[in-house]
Design a protein around this motif. Sequence first.
Motif, PDB file in Angstrom:
ATOM      1  N   ILE A  81      85.645  65.415  85.111  1.00  0.00           N
ATOM      2  CA  ILE A  81      85.282  64.420  84.106  1.00  0.00           C
ATOM      3  C   ILE A  81      83.770  64.214  84.102  1.00  0.00           C
ATOM      4  CG2 ILE A  81      85.616  62.054  83.283  1.00  0.00           C
ATOM      5  CD1 ILE A  81      88.249  61.988  84.841  1.00  0.00           C
ATOM      6  N   VAL A  82      83.147  64.478  82.951  1.00  0.00           N
ATOM      7  CA  VAL A  82      81.702  64.262  82.793  1.00  0.00           C
ATOM      8  C   VAL A  82      81.439  63.671  81.412  1.00  0.00           C
ATOM      9  CG1 VAL A  82      80.932  66.062  84.389  1.00  0.00           C
ATOM     10  CG2 VAL A  82      81.418  66.650  82.014  1.00  0.00           C
ATOM     11  N   CYS A  83      80.233  63.160  81.244  1.00  0.00           N
ATOM     12  CA  CYS A  83      79.854  62.526  79.987  1.00  0.00           C
ATOM     13  C   CYS A  83      79.154  63.536  79.072  1.00  0.00           C
ATOM     14  CB  CYS A  83      78.925  61.342  80.274  1.00  0.00           C
ATOM     15  SG  CYS A  83      78.744  60.208  78.894  1.00  0.00           S
ATOM     16  N   LYS A  84      79.385  63.372  77.765  1.00  0.00           N
ATOM     17  CA  LYS A  84      78.777  64.260  76.787  1.00  0.00           C
ATOM     18  C   LYS A  84      78.278  63.431  75.610  1.00  0.00           C
ATOM     19  CE  LYS A  84      79.861  68.451  74.108  1.00  0.00           C
ATOM     20  NZ  LYS A  84      80.946  69.404  73.762  1.00  0.00           N
ATOM     21  N   GLY A  85      77.030  63.640  75.240  1.00  0.00           N
ATOM     22  CA  GLY A  85      76.478  62.891  74.124  1.00  0.00           C
ATOM     23  C   GLY A  85      75.069  63.336  73.798  1.00  0.00           C
ATOM     24  N   GLU A  86      74.638  63.100  72.578  1.00  0.00           N
ATOM     25  CA  GLU A  86      73.294  63.461  72.129  1.00  0.00           C
ATOM     26  C   GLU A  86      73.022  64.947  72.318  1.00  0.00           C
ATOM     27  OE1 GLU A  86      70.970  60.886  74.544  1.00  0.00           O
ATOM     28  OE2 GLU A  86      71.534  59.074  73.447  1.00  0.00           O
ATOM     29  N   PHE A  99      85.719  65.418  78.626  1.00  0.00           N
ATOM     30  CA  PHE A  99      84.405  64.940  78.256  1.00  0.00           C
ATOM     31  C   PHE A  99      84.494  63.492  77.762  1.00  0.00           C
ATOM     32  CE2 PHE A  99      83.755  69.569  77.440  1.00  0.00           C
ATOM     33  CZ  PHE A  99      82.729  69.759  78.368  1.00  0.00           C
ATOM     34  N   ILE A 100      83.679  62.624  78.355  1.00  0.00           N
ATOM     35  CA  ILE A 100      83.585  61.247  77.888  1.00  0.00           C
ATOM     36  C   ILE A 100      82.498  61.187  76.831  1.00  0.00           C
ATOM     37  CG2 ILE A 100      83.164  58.851  78.553  1.00  0.00           C
ATOM     38  CD1 ILE A 100      83.657  59.720  81.446  1.00  0.00           C
ATOM     39  N   LYS A 101      82.780  60.569  75.731  1.00  0.00           N
ATOM     40  CA  LYS A 101      81.771  60.426  74.690  1.00  0.00           C
ATOM     41  C   LYS A 101      80.796  59.326  75.067  1.00  0.00           C
ATOM     42  CE  LYS A 101      81.123  59.669  69.749  1.00  0.00           C
ATOM     43  NZ  LYS A 101      81.780  59.362  68.454  1.00  0.00           N
ATOM     44  N   LYS A 102      79.521  59.674  75.139  1.00  0.00           N
ATOM     45  CA  LYS A 102      78.501  58.679  75.496  1.00  0.00           C
ATOM     46  C   LYS A 102      78.288  57.719  74.330  1.00  0.00           C
ATOM     47  CE  LYS A 102      73.802  58.075  77.187  1.00  0.00           C
ATOM     48  NZ  LYS A 102      73.577  56.967  76.251  1.00  0.00           N
TER      49      LYS A 102
END
Length: 218
Positions: A131-136, A181-184
């Motif tokens: 689990i990791v964050c993804k954004g921009e 993926f976590i949406k930032k």
Amino acid sequence: MKPLILAGGKGNRLGGKKATVLLLEKPLIYWVFQKLKNFSSPVYISVKNKIQEDEIKRELIKEKIKIDEMVFIRDLYPEIEGPLCGIISALKLFPEKEAFLVVAVDQPLINKSFLEYLSTLSYIFCNQFLIVCKGEGKIRPFPGVYPCSLKEEIENFLLTSPKRSLFRLFQYLNANQKILFIKKDDKIGYENFININTPEELKRVELCFSQKLKTHKM
């Protein structure tokens, strides 16, 4: 959820020995360690070798950190550069039902609420997904959850892939539906992903850090 600090990097752009570079008169790893210790204990620390382990241990003891609060994990493949070596060395020590909450040693601005959020997500999905964050347009590999259930796949990737980058690993796991993926968004503070790689970045973080300490928001 076992907390893991990746402290095996060389930190050449910061003058070397990144873990023990001073931030507000304390070693950088101290601030990250305190966050993770409050989350769960003991805190696992990934290092390249015994020399690095002894250096970091000595500095933490100076800051009144107890020996039984820290567990060092040396790289199984020290000839391989990069964070994946530290991660797989930790994953291989525990059964598949376990998972690690992984943070880089140069992320002193992480907040407890985000760490708890990651831990809760992993619990909901039974520690089966990375689990990791993804954004921009970017993937933020740390802080992130790295489950022991994926240790065989990650080790196979590390030993066989011509390019051992985290980005390539995420592509590999995504193709096999093993990554979440976590949406930032605005609820996840940008400070959770700030890394310190240069003296200039250290100065900026030191200013931000001192302001947060004064307002008791850390």
